[in-house]
Motif scaffolding. Structure first.
Motif, PDB file in Angstrom:
ATOM      1  N   HIS A  90       0.788  -1.227   0.000  1.00  0.00           N
ATOM      2  CA  HIS A  90       0.000   0.000   0.000  1.00  0.00           C
ATOM      3  C   HIS A  90       0.826   1.286   0.000  1.00  0.00           C
ATOM      4  N   ASN A  91       2.125   1.212   0.292  1.00  0.00           N
ATOM      5  CA  ASN A  91       2.932   2.434   0.271  1.00  0.00           C
ATOM      6  C   ASN A  91       2.942   3.101  -1.098  1.00  0.00           C
TER       7      ASN A  91
ATOM      8  N   ALA B 281       0.971   1.536  -3.947  1.00  0.00           N
ATOM      9  CA  ALA B 281      -0.020   0.900  -4.813  1.00  0.00           C
ATOM     10  C   ALA B 281      -0.852   1.932  -5.565  1.00  0.00           C
TER      11      ALA B 281
ATOM     12  N   VAL C  75      -8.122  -0.890  -0.646  1.00  0.00           N
ATOM     13  CA  VAL C  75      -7.163  -1.585   0.214  1.00  0.00           C
ATOM     14  C   VAL C  75      -7.481  -1.316   1.678  1.00  0.00           C
ATOM     15  N   ARG C  76      -7.466  -2.381   2.483  1.00  0.00           N
ATOM     16  CA  ARG C  76      -7.521  -2.251   3.941  1.00  0.00           C
ATOM     17  C   ARG C  76      -6.108  -2.519   4.455  1.00  0.00           C
ATOM     18  N   GLU C  77      -5.467  -1.469   4.908  1.00  0.00           N
ATOM     19  CA  GLU C  77      -4.031  -1.536   5.193  1.00  0.00           C
ATOM     20  C   GLU C  77      -3.730  -2.375   6.426  1.00  0.00           C
TER      21      GLU C  77
ATOM     22  N   VAL D   8      -2.445  -6.649   3.223  1.00  0.00           N
ATOM     23  CA  VAL D   8      -1.686  -5.732   2.368  1.00  0.00           C
ATOM     24  C   VAL D   8      -0.856  -4.814   3.256  1.00  0.00           C
TER      25      VAL D   8
ATOM     26  N   ALA E  51       2.061  -7.580  -0.187  1.00  0.00           N
ATOM     27  CA  ALA E  51       0.819  -8.193   0.272  1.00  0.00           C
ATOM     28  C   ALA E  51       1.077  -9.668   0.521  1.00  0.00           C
TER      29      ALA E  51
END
Length: 319
Positions: free
Chosen positions: A181-182, A184, A193-195, A220, A225
């Motif tokens: 997620h940094n 994405a 996204v659910r971090e 993720v 992920a």
């Protein structure tokens, strides 16, 4: 000696050599190549660096391949050692896991090339791929200056194989895409996204071009992920080659996967790391070439299904 030369000598871990000393590079022409082993851009440049190291070693050229990692697994000396051996890298490789050499050079990219003359000054730098003929002519010029006699000859003819083949630029219409997620982008699973928490994701029936989705329970994180059970990743892309940087579970056991292209086995469009039926396995952390399309190249839907839990997915790259 210059500050950049001293930064090279300060490396604590080396592959393929004992730590270089001042006398190993003083008065020499030095080519410094910043690279990292899971980076497709670095891999496509390697045939040139290997060729220059071999061609000009007896004329006084010293090639140093500074390995500065992008991902955590590239800091592991065992992983880097295995990669350098499999890639045929035999020249000195200092491990720059703390980015100390990178910062000393004020570097900005993988790959990068710094051409240091016999006087210790950086005479030129090249960031990224390309201009290899120009780079070799510069090497010849610097060696001629250092030795006082002409160093000439034909430019090396390179035909990269597998992932080292040049990108198919006219058909390259999909960008590098990170899964963590940094960085994405273009993630299409409903809800986003659910971090950093295990979450159930679902794919969508029709992905737009250059969008991707997850299916199954994934966590993720910022860098990658992790698949918690079994699941898949789907990507709608336009490029000859599709690669994915993958790592096995922390326990290290192989993770089986199967690739499909537009819902069917890839056949003649399979990459180096899968067979025509799309089968492959993740056994070590690295870049996996999953698709190499025959012409014509078009918009295609790629799917990779993992049959075992624990895989780590980092970044898609294309060529």
């Amino acid at each position: 000696m210059s500050a950049v030369q001293l930064s090279l000598l300060g490396a604590r871990q080396w592959l393929n050599t004992q730590a270089l000393r001042a006398e190993d590079i003083r008065g020499k022409v030095v080519l410094v190549n910043f690279w990292t082993y899971s980076c497709i851009n670095s891999l496509r440049a390697l045939p040139y660096v290997r060729s220059w190291a071999e061609k000009y070693k007896d004329r006084g050229l010293v090639v140093v391949g500074v390995h500065t990692p992008e991902f955590g697994f590239e800091k592991d000396i065992a992983n880097v050692s295995q990669a350098t051996a499999s890639l045929g890298v035999v020249y000195p490789v200092p491990l720059d896991s703390d980015y100390r050499i990178w910062r000393a050079f004020n570097n900005e990219a993988w790959p990068a090339f710094y051409f240091i003359g016999a006087d210790g000054r950086v005479r030129h730098r090249m960031l990224g791929e390309g201009d290899y003929d120009k780079s070799e002519r510069l090497i010849q010029q610097l060696l001629s200056e250092a030795t006082g006699s002409p160093v000439t000859g034909d430019i090396v003819a390179i035909s990269g194989k597998g992932a080292e083949a040049p990108a198919d630029e006219p058909d390259l219409r999909t960008p590098e895409t990170y899964v963590g997620h940094n960085q994405a982008a273009n993630f299409a699973s409903p809800g986003g996204v659910r971090e950093d928490t295990p979450s159930l994701y679902r794919t969508v029936s029709a992905l737009p071009l250059n969008h991707w989705s997850l299916a199954g329970v994934w966590t993720v994180g910022g860098e990658y992920a992790t698949l918690n059970n079994t699941g898949s990743i789907t990507y709608r892309f336009h490029a000859r080659d599709l690669h994915l940087v993958l790592g096995p579970s922390p326990q290290g056991y192989p993770i089986r996967f199967r690739v499909k292209l537009d819902g069917a086995p890839p056949g003649a469009d399979h990459g180096f790391d899968v067979d025509a039926e799309g089968w492959g396995s993740v056994r070590e952390p690295r870049m996996y070439q999953l698709i190499r399309q025959a012409r014509p190249v078009g918009d295609r839907t790629f799917e990779i299904e993992f049959l075992d839990p624990g895989v780590r997915a980092y970044v898609f790259t294309f060529g």
